[in-house]
Design an enzyme around this catalytic site. Structure first.
Site, PDB file in Angstrom:
ATOM      1  N   PRO A 106     -36.359  78.881  -0.937  1.00  0.00           N
ATOM      2  CA  PRO A 106     -36.475  78.101  -2.178  1.00  0.00           C
ATOM      3  C   PRO A 106     -37.772  78.462  -2.885  1.00  0.00           C
ATOM      4  O   PRO A 106     -38.807  78.684  -2.244  1.00  0.00           O
ATOM      5  CB  PRO A 106     -36.491  76.642  -1.698  1.00  0.00           C
ATOM      6  CG  PRO A 106     -35.792  76.688  -0.374  1.00  0.00           C
ATOM      7  CD  PRO A 106     -36.165  78.025   0.224  1.00  0.00           C
ATOM      8  N   ASN A 108     -40.122  77.000  -4.537  1.00  0.00           N
ATOM      9  CA  ASN A 108     -41.373  76.258  -4.440  1.00  0.00           C
ATOM     10  C   ASN A 108     -41.825  76.035  -3.000  1.00  0.00           C
ATOM     11  O   ASN A 108     -42.738  75.266  -2.756  1.00  0.00           O
ATOM     12  CB  ASN A 108     -41.289  74.940  -5.183  1.00  0.00           C
ATOM     13  CG  ASN A 108     -40.340  73.971  -4.506  1.00  0.00           C
ATOM     14  OD1 ASN A 108     -39.516  74.370  -3.695  1.00  0.00           O
ATOM     15  ND2 ASN A 108     -40.452  72.704  -4.848  1.00  0.00           N
ATOM     16  N   CYS A 109     -41.187  76.667  -2.034  1.00  0.00           N
ATOM     17  CA  CYS A 109     -41.587  76.523  -0.623  1.00  0.00           C
ATOM     18  C   CYS A 109     -42.593  77.608  -0.267  1.00  0.00           C
ATOM     19  O   CYS A 109     -42.366  78.783  -0.533  1.00  0.00           O
ATOM     20  CB  CYS A 109     -40.383  76.619   0.305  1.00  0.00           C
ATOM     21  SG  CYS A 109     -39.327  75.181   0.220  1.00  0.00           S
ATOM     22  N   LEU A 110     -43.666  77.199   0.360  1.00  0.00           N
ATOM     23  CA  LEU A 110     -44.698  78.162   0.768  1.00  0.00           C
ATOM     24  C   LEU A 110     -44.267  78.930   2.004  1.00  0.00           C
ATOM     25  O   LEU A 110     -43.504  78.505   2.800  1.00  0.00           O
ATOM     26  CB  LEU A 110     -46.016  77.431   1.036  1.00  0.00           C
ATOM     27  CG  LEU A 110     -46.572  76.674  -0.159  1.00  0.00           C
ATOM     28  CD1 LEU A 110     -47.790  75.868   0.267  1.00  0.00           C
ATOM     29  CD2 LEU A 110     -46.939  77.644  -1.267  1.00  0.00           C
TER      30      LEU A 110
END
Length: 110
Positions: A106, A108-110
């Site tokens: 995804p 916006n996942c780091l």
């Protein structure tokens, strides 16, 4: 990098996400889950297949908020909660579940 599944090499990136989304199979999902130290249950599979459905419809892997709303819509309010998803796919449900479902990370996942 590669995972060896049934004597077949499957390409993954440095974070363990499939390089080629079409390589995904339930056997590969099992191997990816093992890498995350998760034993897949029917509850996990429901979320995995819903994630794949979400991706087919929107062409993105959902961030946590969108994932929770989608699960709530499809499985009801008792399962459309971040706590429920966290119990299945710790420590980051959107990221870990997307990886096991053979989807991209995804955004916006780091």
């Amino acid at each position: 990098m590669h995972l060896n599944i049934d004597n077949q090499e499957v390409a993954v990136d440095r974070d363990g996400f499939l390089v080629n989304l079409q390589d995904w199979t339930p056997d590969i999902a099992e191997k990816l889950a093992q890498e995350e130290k998760i034993e897949l249950t029917p509850e996990h599979w429901k979320v995995i297949f819903l994630l794949r459905e979400f991706y087919a419809e929107f062409q993105i892997s959902p961030a946590m908020r969108a994932l929770v709303k989608y699960i709530e819509k499809k499985l009801g309010p008792e399962k459309g909660k971040s706590v429920y998803l966290l119990s299945l796919f710790p420590p980051s449900p959107a990221k870990v579940a997307s990886k096991i479902a053979g989807l991209p990370r995804p955004t916006n996942c780091l």
